[in-house]
Scaffold this motif. Structure first.
Motif, PDB file in Angstrom:
ATOM      1  N   THR A 123       0.737  82.076 -52.422  1.00 40.93           N
ATOM      2  CA  THR A 123       0.357  82.664 -51.136  1.00 40.93           C
ATOM      3  C   THR A 123       0.083  84.154 -51.269  1.00 40.93           C
ATOM      4  O   THR A 123      -0.830  84.685 -50.638  1.00 40.93           O
ATOM      5  CB  THR A 123       1.472  82.427 -50.095  1.00 40.93           C
ATOM      6  OG1 THR A 123       1.692  81.016 -50.002  1.00 40.93           O
ATOM      7  CG2 THR A 123       1.083  82.958 -48.741  1.00 40.93           C
ATOM      8  N   GLN A 124       0.864  84.839 -52.098  1.00 40.65           N
ATOM      9  CA  GLN A 124       0.704  86.284 -52.285  1.00 40.65           C
ATOM     10  C   GLN A 124      -0.387  86.636 -53.288  1.00 40.65           C
ATOM     11  O   GLN A 124      -0.647  87.802 -53.546  1.00 40.65           O
ATOM     12  CB  GLN A 124       2.031  86.905 -52.731  1.00 40.65           C
ATOM     13  CG  GLN A 124       3.106  86.828 -51.686  1.00 40.65           C
ATOM     14  CD  GLN A 124       4.449  87.373 -52.181  1.00 40.65           C
ATOM     15  OE1 GLN A 124       4.699  87.501 -53.379  1.00 40.65           O
ATOM     16  NE2 GLN A 124       5.315  87.707 -51.233  1.00 40.65           N
ATOM     17  N   GLY A 125      -1.024  85.632 -53.873  1.00 45.35           N
ATOM     18  CA  GLY A 125      -2.083  85.889 -54.852  1.00 45.35           C
ATOM     19  C   GLY A 125      -1.559  86.363 -56.194  1.00 45.35           C
ATOM     20  O   GLY A 125      -2.300  86.930 -56.995  1.00 45.35           O
ATOM     21  N   ALA A 126      -0.268  86.132 -56.448  1.00 48.65           N
ATOM     22  CA  ALA A 126       0.347  86.606 -57.690  1.00 48.65           C
ATOM     23  C   ALA A 126       0.661  85.453 -58.645  1.00 48.65           C
ATOM     24  O   ALA A 126       1.363  85.641 -59.638  1.00 48.65           O
ATOM     25  CB  ALA A 126       1.627  87.372 -57.365  1.00 48.65           C
ATOM     26  N   GLY A 127       0.137  84.273 -58.369  1.00 46.35           N
ATOM     27  CA  GLY A 127       0.450  83.112 -59.188  1.00 46.35           C
ATOM     28  C   GLY A 127      -0.195  83.171 -60.562  1.00 46.35           C
ATOM     29  O   GLY A 127      -1.285  83.708 -60.741  1.00 46.35           O
TER      30      GLY A 127
END
Length: 170
Positions: free
Chosen positions: A56-60
């Motif tokens: 969700t935070q784009g940090a995957g």
């Protein structure tokens, strides 16, 4: 490539298949490679998957790491070349050269590969960034080296970032 219908589990399986193919290739040269080179009776492949919050935070980040024999620069360039395959139907799991490219493009927009062989002084690295390629209207996959501390280390690390949340949420 990212629009080709491939299920989320097939994308990850393709990268795992490539790690297993590296082991099978090493064992064709030396049937005792696993025990002699690694001192193991199994072949570890480490997989890291993002959690929902990271996605969700784009940090995957998705990572597939093996301790196989590693690749030369030429082998790495061939491995990421669309349509290239050194596999054949009897010796390897992957049967078509587009598998790596489709799988990584489906999972995310940026793929970084780091590979090294025993006694290499550095890691050979390559990055495929689809957003940059589209923006620059050119295929360019920068290659660089990174120093490695232990010259006995060998293997390949594939890291996919800028993930497609729809595909990777599973």
């Amino acid at each position: 490539l990212g629009k080709i219908p491939l299920k989320h589990w097939q994308c990850l399986a393709e990268l795992i298949d490539n790690s297993i193919d590296a082991l099978l290739s090493a064992e064709r040269v030396n049937p005792n490679w696993l025990s002699e080179e690694l001192g193991l009776d199994y072949y570890p492949i480490h997989i890291t998957l993002p959690n929902d919050l990271q996605l969700t935070q784009g940090a995957g980040v998705i990572t597939v790491e093996d301790i196989g024999p590693g690749m030369t620069l030429e082998q790495l360039l061939d491995a990421v070349k669309a349509g290239f395959s050194s596999n054949n139907a009897t010796d390897s799991l992957g049967l078509f050269g587009m598998g790596f490219n489709i799988a990584t493009a489906k999972m995310g927009n940026v793929t970084t590969v780091r590979t090294t062989r025993r006694n290499d002084e550095s890691w050979t690295c390559l990055r495929i960034d689809f957003d940059k390629m589209i923006k620059n209207r050119a295929f360019a996959a920068p290659v660089w080296t990174e120093e490695k501390e232990d010259h006995d280390v060998h293997g390949t690390i594939i890291e996919v970032t800028s993930l497609n949340q729809t595909v990777c949420k599973y």
